[in-house]
Design an enzyme around this catalytic site. Structure first.
Site, PDB file in Angstrom:
ATOM      1  N   SER A 142     -25.201 -27.461 -52.503  1.00 19.24           N
ATOM      2  CA  SER A 142     -24.851 -27.540 -51.074  1.00 19.24           C
ATOM      3  C   SER A 142     -23.425 -28.062 -50.945  1.00 19.24           C
ATOM      4  O   SER A 142     -22.907 -28.704 -51.878  1.00 19.24           O
ATOM      5  CB  SER A 142     -25.805 -28.521 -50.381  1.00 19.24           C
ATOM      6  OG  SER A 142     -25.408 -28.761 -49.047  1.00 19.24           O
ATOM      7  N   TYR A 155     -30.508 -36.440 -49.231  1.00 22.30           N
ATOM      8  CA  TYR A 155     -30.162 -35.025 -49.445  1.00 22.30           C
ATOM      9  C   TYR A 155     -28.868 -34.914 -50.261  1.00 22.30           C
ATOM     10  O   TYR A 155     -28.785 -34.163 -51.238  1.00 22.30           O
ATOM     11  CB  TYR A 155     -30.011 -34.320 -48.088  1.00 22.30           C
ATOM     12  CG  TYR A 155     -29.792 -32.822 -48.189  1.00 22.30           C
ATOM     13  CD1 TYR A 155     -30.832 -31.964 -48.517  1.00 22.30           C
ATOM     14  CD2 TYR A 155     -28.533 -32.266 -47.956  1.00 22.30           C
ATOM     15  CE1 TYR A 155     -30.634 -30.594 -48.610  1.00 22.30           C
ATOM     16  CE2 TYR A 155     -28.318 -30.896 -48.045  1.00 22.30           C
ATOM     17  CZ  TYR A 155     -29.374 -30.059 -48.374  1.00 22.30           C
ATOM     18  OH  TYR A 155     -29.164 -28.707 -48.467  1.00 22.30           O
ATOM     19  N   LYS A 159     -28.332 -33.283 -53.984  1.00 27.64           N
ATOM     20  CA  LYS A 159     -27.475 -32.110 -54.202  1.00 27.64           C
ATOM     21  C   LYS A 159     -26.284 -32.426 -55.137  1.00 27.64           C
ATOM     22  O   LYS A 159     -25.877 -31.574 -55.925  1.00 27.64           O
ATOM     23  CB  LYS A 159     -26.991 -31.547 -52.858  1.00 27.64           C
ATOM     24  CG  LYS A 159     -28.131 -30.937 -52.019  1.00 27.64           C
ATOM     25  CD  LYS A 159     -28.820 -29.777 -52.745  1.00 27.64           C
ATOM     26  CE  LYS A 159     -29.844 -29.076 -51.896  1.00 27.64           C
ATOM     27  NZ  LYS A 159     -30.453 -27.910 -52.554  1.00 27.64           N
TER      28      LYS A 159
HETATM   29  P1  NAP Z   1     -35.733 -22.620 -45.995  1.00 27.03           P
HETATM   30  O1  NAP Z   1     -35.542 -21.428 -45.137  1.00 27.03           O
HETATM   31  O2  NAP Z   1     -36.445 -23.816 -45.447  1.00 27.03           O
HETATM   32  O3  NAP Z   1     -36.419 -22.171 -47.365  1.00 27.03           O
HETATM   33  C1  NAP Z   1     -36.800 -23.111 -48.328  1.00 27.03           C
HETATM   34  C2  NAP Z   1     -38.145 -22.702 -48.900  1.00 27.03           C
HETATM   35  O4  NAP Z   1     -38.490 -23.635 -49.941  1.00 27.03           O
HETATM   36  C3  NAP Z   1     -39.267 -22.756 -47.849  1.00 27.03           C
HETATM   37  O5  NAP Z   1     -40.104 -21.634 -47.938  1.00 27.03           O
HETATM   38  C4  NAP Z   1     -40.004 -24.029 -48.270  1.00 27.03           C
HETATM   39  O6  NAP Z   1     -41.355 -24.041 -47.880  1.00 27.03           O
HETATM   40  C5  NAP Z   1     -39.860 -23.971 -49.769  1.00 27.03           C
HETATM   41  N1  NAP Z   1     -40.190 -25.245 -50.392  1.00 27.03           N
HETATM   42  C6  NAP Z   1     -39.997 -26.507 -49.910  1.00 27.03           C
HETATM   43  N2  NAP Z   1     -40.485 -27.408 -50.754  1.00 27.03           N
HETATM   44  C7  NAP Z   1     -41.012 -26.723 -51.813  1.00 27.03           C
HETATM   45  C8  NAP Z   1     -41.687 -27.103 -52.991  1.00 27.03           C
HETATM   46  N3  NAP Z   1     -41.940 -28.390 -53.283  1.00 27.03           N
HETATM   47  N4  NAP Z   1     -42.091 -26.136 -53.859  1.00 27.03           N
HETATM   48  C9  NAP Z   1     -41.861 -24.832 -53.568  1.00 27.03           C
HETATM   49  N5  NAP Z   1     -41.262 -24.404 -52.449  1.00 27.03           N
HETATM   50  C10 NAP Z   1     -40.828 -25.342 -51.576  1.00 27.03           C
HETATM   51  O7  NAP Z   1     -34.300 -23.171 -46.483  1.00 27.03           O
HETATM   52  P2  NAP Z   1     -32.939 -22.412 -46.857  1.00 27.03           P
HETATM   53  O8  NAP Z   1     -31.965 -22.663 -45.774  1.00 27.03           O
HETATM   54  O9  NAP Z   1     -33.210 -21.037 -47.314  1.00 27.03           O
HETATM   55  O10 NAP Z   1     -32.475 -23.322 -48.085  1.00 27.03           O
HETATM   56  C11 NAP Z   1     -32.641 -22.909 -49.423  1.00 27.03           C
HETATM   57  C12 NAP Z   1     -31.842 -23.860 -50.299  1.00 27.03           C
HETATM   58  O11 NAP Z   1     -30.477 -23.831 -49.902  1.00 27.03           O
HETATM   59  C13 NAP Z   1     -32.278 -25.331 -50.192  1.00 27.03           C
HETATM   60  O12 NAP Z   1     -32.227 -25.920 -51.453  1.00 27.03           O
HETATM   61  C14 NAP Z   1     -31.238 -25.955 -49.296  1.00 27.03           C
HETATM   62  O13 NAP Z   1     -31.065 -27.320 -49.566  1.00 27.03           O
HETATM   63  C15 NAP Z   1     -30.015 -25.141 -49.687  1.00 27.03           C
HETATM   64  N6  NAP Z   1     -28.960 -25.105 -48.681  1.00 27.03           N
HETATM   65  C16 NAP Z   1     -29.189 -24.566 -47.470  1.00 27.03           C
HETATM   66  C17 NAP Z   1     -28.168 -24.549 -46.538  1.00 27.03           C
HETATM   67  C18 NAP Z   1     -28.340 -23.953 -45.171  1.00 27.03           C
HETATM   68  O14 NAP Z   1     -27.429 -24.133 -44.340  1.00 27.03           O
HETATM   69  N7  NAP Z   1     -29.426 -23.268 -44.870  1.00 27.03           N
HETATM   70  C19 NAP Z   1     -26.904 -25.082 -46.853  1.00 27.03           C
HETATM   71  C20 NAP Z   1     -26.721 -25.627 -48.121  1.00 27.03           C
HETATM   72  C21 NAP Z   1     -27.743 -25.633 -49.025  1.00 27.03           C
HETATM   73  P3  NAP Z   1     -41.743 -24.753 -46.452  1.00 27.03           P
HETATM   74  O15 NAP Z   1     -41.170 -23.878 -45.395  1.00 27.03           O
HETATM   75  O16 NAP Z   1     -43.233 -24.792 -46.490  1.00 27.03           O
HETATM   76  O17 NAP Z   1     -41.103 -26.119 -46.511  1.00 27.03           O
END
Ligand code: NAP
Length: 254
Positions: A142, A155, A159
């Site tokens: 991130s 967080y 990260k």
């Molecule tokens: P998202 O839409 O919430 O997708 C994350 C997925 O991971 C969800 O399906 C979630 O399930 C699942 N998950 C959570 N805990 C888990 C576990 N213990 N075991 C297996 N699966 C699990 O989030 P995203 O935005 O795509 O983010 C994906 C990654 O990118 C994350 O690591 C996040 O920190 C990183 N990131 C995102 C952003 C952003 O702006 N979106 C920016 C920087 C970094 P539930 O829905 O049931 O929780």
């Protein structure tokens, strides 16, 4: 010839957001994909949407559980014969500051974001260490793994640690021919961040924080993740690649 024909990739967090975009991209490019998420319903929905064919294997997985991780990777390897790649997208939010962050909150965030990434990388590396084909891992870190963010202490810690283990594993797994890189996304429009765009003033500030004046889309992260898995990135390992519309490129002028 599609870039991923004959190659199998494991994607965690596959039911939603960036993970789901990675699944679609890889599947479009001919890959076999093992979808792992704690949201089994979401995994099933995506597999059905993509036609439920033999190139897809979906499973329920809590990435913070070492036993489940080992079993999932072994099953995917058995199903597809060999594994070429791993993309670690599973992650959760981590709100709290140094004064108020409770230990349980801290541990939960670290267990999913850091332990989960480590356990998946370890299970994957152990499974493919003796293979002769090219293999690669992409961890989703991130911008909060590059810069501090007030009131997101757990967080940020998780990260920064993902970025750190990515660099170290890149060095450790280089001799085995396994490349390990991370992507540090800016603000990406997914269910993870959707609530931030409900407030128009907040949405405006988010867009203004990115040099190109907008948030990103999950497909823009998936495109770079796919590239990092290919031999076009054959000299890249231990790198933290910012894909953030310039969010971390400079200090905002005041
Ligand atoms: P998202 O839409 O919430 O997708 C994350 C997925 O991971 C969800 O399906 C979630 O399930 C699942 N998950 C959570 N805990 C888990 C576990 N213990 N075991 C297996 N699966 C699990 O989030 P995203 O935005 O795509 O983010 C994906 C990654 O990118 C994350 O690591 C996040 O920190 C990183 N990131 C995102 C952003 C952003 O702006 N979106 C920016 C920087 C970094 P539930 O829905 O049931 O929780």
């Amino acid at each position: 010839m599609k870039r991923f024909e004959g190659k199998a990739v494991v994607v965690t967090g596959a039911a939603s957001g960036i993970g789901a975009a990675c699944v679609r991209r890889l599947w479009d490019e001919g890959a076999c994909v093992a979808l792992a998420d704690q949201d089994q319903g979401g995994v099933d929905k995506l597999v059905t949407l993509l036609g439920g064919d033999a190139r897809l294997y979906g499973g329920n997985l809590d990435v913070s559980d070492a036993g489940q991780v080992e079993e999932f990777v072994a099953t995917a390897q058995k199903k597809f014969g060999s594994l070429h790649g791993l993309i670690n997208c599973a992650g959760i939010k981590g709100v709290g500051n140094v004064l108020d962050c409770e230990s349980e909150n801290w541990k939960k965030v670290m267990s999913v974001n850091l332990d989960g990434t480590f356990l998946m990388c370890q299970a994957f590396a152990r499974a493919v260490q003796h293979d002769k084909t090219s293999r690669a891992i992409v961890n989703i870190s991130s911008g909060a793994g590059i810069m501090g963010v007030p009131n997101r202490l757990p967080y940020v810690a998780s990260k920064f640690a993902v970025s750190g283990i990515t660099r170290t594993m890149g060095a450790e797994l280089g001799p085995y021919g396994i490349r390990v890189n991370a992507i540090a996304p800016g603000m990406i429009r997914t269910p993870f961040t959707a609530y931030m765009f409900d407030d128009p003033e907040k949405a405006r500030r988010i867009r203004a924080a990115h040099a190109i004046g907008r948030e990103g889309q999950p497909e823009e992260i998936a495109a770079v993740a796919a590239f990092l898995l290919t031999d076009d990135a054959s000299f890249m390992t231990g790198a933290i690649v910012s894909v953030d519309g310039g969010q971390t490129a400079c200090i905002p002028s005041v």
